[in-house]
Design an enzyme around this catalytic site. Sequence first.
Site, PDB file in Angstrom:
ATOM      1  N   ASP A 181       0.717  -1.220   0.051  1.00 41.75           N
ATOM      2  CA  ASP A 181       0.114  -0.090   0.018  1.00 41.75           C
ATOM      3  C   ASP A 181       0.962   1.279   0.128  1.00 41.75           C
ATOM      4  OD1 ASP A 181      -2.105   1.557   0.140  1.00 41.75           O
ATOM      5  OD2 ASP A 181      -2.610   1.019   2.117  1.00 41.75           O
ATOM      6  N   GLU A 290      -3.133   0.103  -8.465  1.00 38.12           N
ATOM      7  CA  GLU A 290      -3.888   1.035  -7.837  1.00 38.12           C
ATOM      8  C   GLU A 290      -3.072   2.419  -7.982  1.00 38.12           C
ATOM      9  OE1 GLU A 290      -6.900   0.988  -4.664  1.00 38.12           O
ATOM     10  OE2 GLU A 290      -6.113   2.613  -3.834  1.00 38.12           O
TER      11      GLU A 290
END
Length: 507
Positions: A181, A290
């Site tokens: 992330d 992402e």
Amino acid sequence: MKKIAESLLKNLKKTENDIKKNAMLADEKYSVYPASIHKLGECVVAVGRDDAARFVMVVADYPKALPEGFDGEKSMLVDGGALLVGKLNAANAKALRKYFPWTAPVSLRERRSTVGCGDRLGLASRGHILAAAKYKVSPVLAQQSMRELSLTGRTFQNVVDDAVFMVYESDYRDGFGADGDHLKKIADIDVALSAGMPMITLDLSEVMNAAAADWSEKEIQTAFEALPDEVKKRVIAEYEGKTFIVGSSKVVFDGDCARRCAVMYTKALDFALEVYQFLKSKRGNEFDLEISIDETSAPTLPSHHLFITRELRKRHVEFSSLAPRFIGEFQKAIDYIGDLAEFDRQFKVHAEIAANYGNYKISVHSGSDKFAVYPTIGRETKGYLHLKTAGTSWLVAVTVIAQKNPQLYREMHQLALDHFGEMLKLYHITADLSKIPALPTLADAELPKLMDMPEARQLLHITYGPILKSHLRDRFFHALFVEEDAYTQAIEKHFDKHLSLLNLEKK
Ligand code: ZN
């Protein structure tokens, strides 16, 4: 433990269901998680626990039948049987992934609704799985940022392995993701990929020119002139003065807006292409990229979102989700702060851009519990979305400690107060700590209520690092281990609330 192992040995030839029914699964301080019992050739593999830790056990007819790859202490059982007992370590996680491939994280690019659960402790996935299993949603069970890794003292491999064990124990076979992330460098992305994480969240906040959001038109013009000619030509031809119809909305680019986008994002978009090519070279099509631009101070205007999407497509970057910075405040641990009507209006356009110009998921980085905006998010995306949350599972753990172990909670709370100032450098929140009652004035039974109070939630939310690195660490993990069932139930209940407020379809 031997008694359990010998009972498993006696039932070795039976089906998994019959083993679960007939074998003895608890003895004194030892027990085995029933869902963890799996046959592997002539052996049985299971996960159990005693009063201090979980462990892997493998039972075989004879020592040579023990499968290769498992790490632990071997011993003999009656009738020539063999037992291996090992820790929940990297070798055993690897063995589980090898023999039970459904325990390895996978790309979720074809899945409509995904939720990043974020488990900083390696103990929350069981609850996440129970909640996710009720909905048409795929969980990203393993998910951590570099900041979280350094604050919790974990590695990407730890994060993945912890999820692997819980997936195995829960017999969860629907597939799950693992997200490196908010990564900013190819070197860090490489480490996450090597740990088996198929999802990479590329954080463009530093490589983009975020400050240019506030520049004057003149400054923008000067910076725009410095861009390569072919970029300038194309941006002017394709965007300047153009209006794009996006679903029921219109996105207008005046001259300044087109130039500003080019100045703010060109370098970041080129870097995204470099990262995309790197991912492709490492994993073929088995990854989820992402794009995240949410960690900036200025909200992402719909026109900027559209520019980024179109420009990524021009560069042939395939991405699964994109996280804009939404209007209003998404402070950690508390609900949305801002104008809900304006959020609704802008979010609708963001969702329409994603649906009409790229077919990717809007990713909402909630910073825990933005329940006020969930109905809008669910409605406007029609469930085609990624929700990312992380700290909320930590706060559920803190709540369980406050309920079950008030003395420990008091010590954690004090430590949080002591370290609040230094953590404010990492996390932007505006909690007024003077609103939190002094602990000595509260009875034990009143402590859990603190976790309903925004200021106390924020205090404990951002201080997980100092708490987990302090002398309280072992007591904290042990207390949570003792209260394993309470923690799992609390996580399940809390995520059920998240998923139902998003109005995701039930299974
Ligand atoms: Zn974020």
